[in-house]
Write an enzyme that holds these catalytic residues in place. Structure first.
Site, PDB file in Angstrom:
ATOM      1  N   HIS A  89      -0.663   7.851   3.494  1.00  0.00           N
ATOM      2  CA  HIS A  89       0.667   7.677   4.078  1.00  0.00           C
ATOM      3  C   HIS A  89       1.587   8.739   3.480  1.00  0.00           C
ATOM      4  O   HIS A  89       1.699   8.841   2.254  1.00  0.00           O
ATOM      5  CB  HIS A  89       1.222   6.288   3.761  1.00  0.00           C
ATOM      6  CG  HIS A  89       0.303   5.184   4.171  1.00  0.00           C
ATOM      7  ND1 HIS A  89       0.009   4.894   5.481  1.00  0.00           N
ATOM      8  CD2 HIS A  89      -0.422   4.296   3.435  1.00  0.00           C
ATOM      9  CE1 HIS A  89      -0.827   3.869   5.536  1.00  0.00           C
ATOM     10  NE2 HIS A  89      -1.115   3.500   4.303  1.00  0.00           N
ATOM     11  N   ALA A 111       0.814  -1.212   0.000  1.00  0.00           N
ATOM     12  CA  ALA A 111       0.000   0.000   0.000  1.00  0.00           C
ATOM     13  C   ALA A 111       0.853   1.270   0.000  1.00  0.00           C
ATOM     14  O   ALA A 111       0.338   2.357   0.196  1.00  0.00           O
ATOM     15  CB  ALA A 111      -0.914  -0.008   1.227  1.00  0.00           C
ATOM     16  N   ASN A 115       1.810  -2.495   8.233  1.00  0.00           N
ATOM     17  CA  ASN A 115       2.837  -3.237   7.496  1.00  0.00           C
ATOM     18  C   ASN A 115       3.682  -2.261   6.689  1.00  0.00           C
ATOM     19  O   ASN A 115       4.885  -2.440   6.551  1.00  0.00           O
ATOM     20  CB  ASN A 115       2.174  -4.238   6.543  1.00  0.00           C
ATOM     21  CG  ASN A 115       1.474  -5.342   7.299  1.00  0.00           C
ATOM     22  OD1 ASN A 115       2.111  -6.210   7.859  1.00  0.00           O
ATOM     23  ND2 ASN A 115       0.157  -5.281   7.355  1.00  0.00           N
TER      24      ASN A 115
HETATM   25  N1  LIG Z   1       2.154  -4.694   2.970  1.00  0.00           N
HETATM   26  C1  LIG Z   1       1.090  -3.920   2.814  1.00  0.00           C
HETATM   27  O1  LIG Z   1       1.173  -2.829   2.268  1.00  0.00           O
HETATM   28  C2  LIG Z   1      -0.233  -4.378   3.319  1.00  0.00           C
HETATM   29  C3  LIG Z   1      -0.348  -5.573   3.959  1.00  0.00           C
HETATM   30  N2  LIG Z   1      -1.561  -6.017   4.403  1.00  0.00           N
HETATM   31  C4  LIG Z   1      -1.580  -7.296   5.103  1.00  0.00           C
HETATM   32  O2  LIG Z   1      -1.859  -8.337   4.172  1.00  0.00           O
HETATM   33  C5  LIG Z   1      -2.540  -9.413   4.847  1.00  0.00           C
HETATM   34  C6  LIG Z   1      -3.838  -9.761   4.107  1.00  0.00           C
HETATM   35  O3  LIG Z   1      -4.674  -8.616   4.072  1.00  0.00           O
HETATM   36  P1  LIG Z   1      -6.214  -8.696   3.580  1.00  0.00           P
HETATM   37  O4  LIG Z   1      -6.315  -9.511   2.352  1.00  0.00           O
HETATM   38  O5  LIG Z   1      -6.729  -7.315   3.582  1.00  0.00           O
HETATM   39  O6  LIG Z   1      -6.852  -9.498   4.802  1.00  0.00           O
HETATM   40  P2  LIG Z   1      -8.242 -10.311   4.820  1.00  0.00           P
HETATM   41  O7  LIG Z   1      -8.588 -10.454   6.253  1.00  0.00           O
HETATM   42  O8  LIG Z   1      -9.218  -9.715   3.877  1.00  0.00           O
HETATM   43  O9  LIG Z   1      -7.803 -11.736   4.225  1.00  0.00           O
HETATM   44  C7  LIG Z   1      -7.077 -12.710   4.934  1.00  0.00           C
HETATM   45  C8  LIG Z   1      -7.652 -14.065   4.551  1.00  0.00           C
HETATM   46  O10 LIG Z   1      -6.881 -15.101   5.164  1.00  0.00           O
HETATM   47  C9  LIG Z   1      -7.796 -16.127   5.518  1.00  0.00           C
HETATM   48  N3  LIG Z   1      -7.236 -17.054   6.498  1.00  0.00           N
HETATM   49  C10 LIG Z   1      -7.360 -17.038   7.844  1.00  0.00           C
HETATM   50  N4  LIG Z   1      -6.746 -18.115   8.369  1.00  0.00           N
HETATM   51  C11 LIG Z   1      -6.242 -18.835   7.343  1.00  0.00           C
HETATM   52  C12 LIG Z   1      -5.521 -20.056   7.259  1.00  0.00           C
HETATM   53  N5  LIG Z   1      -5.200 -20.765   8.333  1.00  0.00           N
HETATM   54  N6  LIG Z   1      -5.153 -20.508   6.029  1.00  0.00           N
HETATM   55  C13 LIG Z   1      -5.458 -19.791   4.926  1.00  0.00           C
HETATM   56  N7  LIG Z   1      -6.153 -18.636   4.951  1.00  0.00           N
HETATM   57  C14 LIG Z   1      -6.534 -18.157   6.154  1.00  0.00           C
HETATM   58  C15 LIG Z   1      -9.018 -15.382   6.017  1.00  0.00           C
HETATM   59  O11 LIG Z   1     -10.158 -16.219   6.012  1.00  0.00           O
HETATM   60  C16 LIG Z   1      -9.102 -14.253   4.996  1.00  0.00           C
HETATM   61  O12 LIG Z   1      -9.875 -14.656   3.887  1.00  0.00           O
HETATM   62  C17 LIG Z   1      -2.790  -8.933   6.282  1.00  0.00           C
HETATM   63  O13 LIG Z   1      -1.769  -9.409   7.146  1.00  0.00           O
HETATM   64  C18 LIG Z   1      -2.677  -7.422   6.151  1.00  0.00           C
HETATM   65  O14 LIG Z   1      -2.284  -6.805   7.359  1.00  0.00           O
HETATM   66  C19 LIG Z   1      -2.696  -5.287   4.178  1.00  0.00           C
HETATM   67  C20 LIG Z   1      -2.627  -4.080   3.536  1.00  0.00           C
HETATM   68  C21 LIG Z   1      -1.386  -3.496   3.100  1.00  0.00           C
HETATM   69  O1  LIG Z   2      -3.632  -0.274   3.233  1.00  0.00           O
HETATM   70  C1  LIG Z   2      -2.974   0.528   3.912  1.00  0.00           C
HETATM   71  O2  LIG Z   2      -3.157   1.752   3.861  1.00  0.00           O
HETATM   72  C2  LIG Z   2      -1.853   0.068   4.782  1.00  0.00           C
HETATM   73  C3  LIG Z   2      -2.108  -1.120   5.576  1.00  0.00           C
HETATM   74  O3  LIG Z   2      -3.220  -1.503   5.821  1.00  0.00           O
HETATM   75  C4  LIG Z   2      -0.948  -1.847   6.091  1.00  0.00           C
HETATM   76  O4  LIG Z   2       0.183  -1.383   5.949  1.00  0.00           O
HETATM   77  O5  LIG Z   2      -1.151  -2.927   6.648  1.00  0.00           O
END
Ligand SMILES: NC(=O)C1=CN([C@@H]2O[C@H](COP(=O)(O)OP(=O)(O)OC[C@H]3O[C@@H](n4cnc5c(N)ncnc54)[C@H](O)[C@@H]3O)[C@@H](O)[C@H]2O)C=CC1
Ligand SMILES: O=C([O-])CC(=O)C(=O)O
EC number: 1.4.1.21
Length: 271
Positions: free
Chosen positions: A223, A125, A193
């Protein structure tokens, strides 16, 4: 890579906001890449959520390595070690979205080193990690980041719960956290993150300073980054449209898709 080479087989761990968006893009077709497996908890639920054009295996996330060359991790942060370890032990590549969890599990970097695997932290992001890594080859003096989200975007964050912050009572922009990226990673594991990714690109999680604002006047996750380096000054801002998960910006999945596309592309732009 010649045109006849087999496509790189991609697996996705986690079929939530990010995982679904990446899977759809891969299913629509990206040259040199093939979605082969989804790592899910409930295969029937995942099958019902989306019908793929090409067959895809639905498997437990810690077995994806058997089906893929590259695994994209986009599951809850706590699962990072169990998803990452088999992939890295097989000497394969892991694209990580839950980058904040790398701080508590930095032994994964040793696993990658020992077995010839690679952890790729997606820009996610955020923006400008290419310029920050370039600046880090020189001398960075300071990195500061200010993150703003609508209050609901912080719901459930351990820091918010621990400090009894009533998000519904916030009626004007409010500073809820000021500290290092390392502390933010544990206080806001599903929100910041980006701060950890920035810190890993630059001067580390203890030197990267962060402010977090809960702001009811905005609808985007914003951000702002200031980098003061000897070779350049960077001043950058991204305003993300939230996805179906209000904590997560929609551009996050697109960043992962762009990173995957670069794995197979004959022209690669940006570091
Ligand atoms: N690096 C970045 O810029 C960003 C990172 N993230 C991170 O990315 C990750 C995913 O984010 P989202 O897709 O928004 O979350 P989300 O909550 O929409 O999706 C996560 C999925 O993992 C599934 N899950 C739970 N336990 C599981 C298991 N044992 N095996 C397989 N799947 C399982 C859930 O049911 C859900 O469908 C989070 O850790 C979030 O914090 C989110 C936004 C920005
Ligand atoms: O989507 C965003 O703005 C950032 C976020 O959630 C993350 O870093 O986990």
């Amino acid at each position: 890579m010649s045109q006849q080479a087999s496509p790189i087989r991609i697996g996705i761990a986690g079929f939530g906001a990010i995982g679904k968006a990446i899977a759809r893009r891969l299913d629509d077709g990206i040259p040199g890449l093939k979605l082969t497996a989804l790592g899910v908890r409930d295969a029937d639920k995942a099958r019902a959520a989306y019908t793929f054009k090409e067959p895809v295996a639905y498997v437990p996330a810690d077995t994806l390595v058997e089906h893929c060359d590259v695994v994209v991790e986009c599951a809850p942060a706590a699962l990072l070690p169990e998803i990452a370890t088999p992939v890295l032990k097989a000497g394969k590549r892991l694209l990580v979205l839950s980058s904040g969890a790398l701080l508590q599990h930095n032994g994964l970097i040793d696993v990658a080193r020992a077995h010839g695997g690679q952890i790729i932290v997606a820009t996610g992001a955020l923006l400008g990690l290419d310029a920050v890594t370039a600046a880090a080859e020189g001398t960075i003096k300071e990195i500061r980041m200010v993150s703003r989200k609508p209050p609901i975007g912080f719901a459930g964050a351990p820091y918010v719960v621990r400090n009894n912050i009533d998000l519904h009572a916030i009626k004007e922009p409010t500073l809820i956290y000021s500290g290092t990226a390392r502390e933010a990673a544990t206080g806001f594991p599903a929100n910041l993150n980006v701060a950890v990714s920035l810190s890993l690109a630059g001067i580390g999680p203890d030197q990267t300073r962060l402010e977090i604002w809960a702001d009811p006047t905005i609808s985007r996750n914003i951000h702002r980054i200031e980098v003061d380096a000897e070779e350049a000054r960077l001043s950058m801002e991204i305003q993300n449209v939230p996805s179906e998960n209000p904590k997560t910006g929609r551009i996050t999945a697109l960043s992962a898709v762009a990173a995957l596309r670069k794995l197979a592309a004959p022209l690669r732009v940006g570091t």
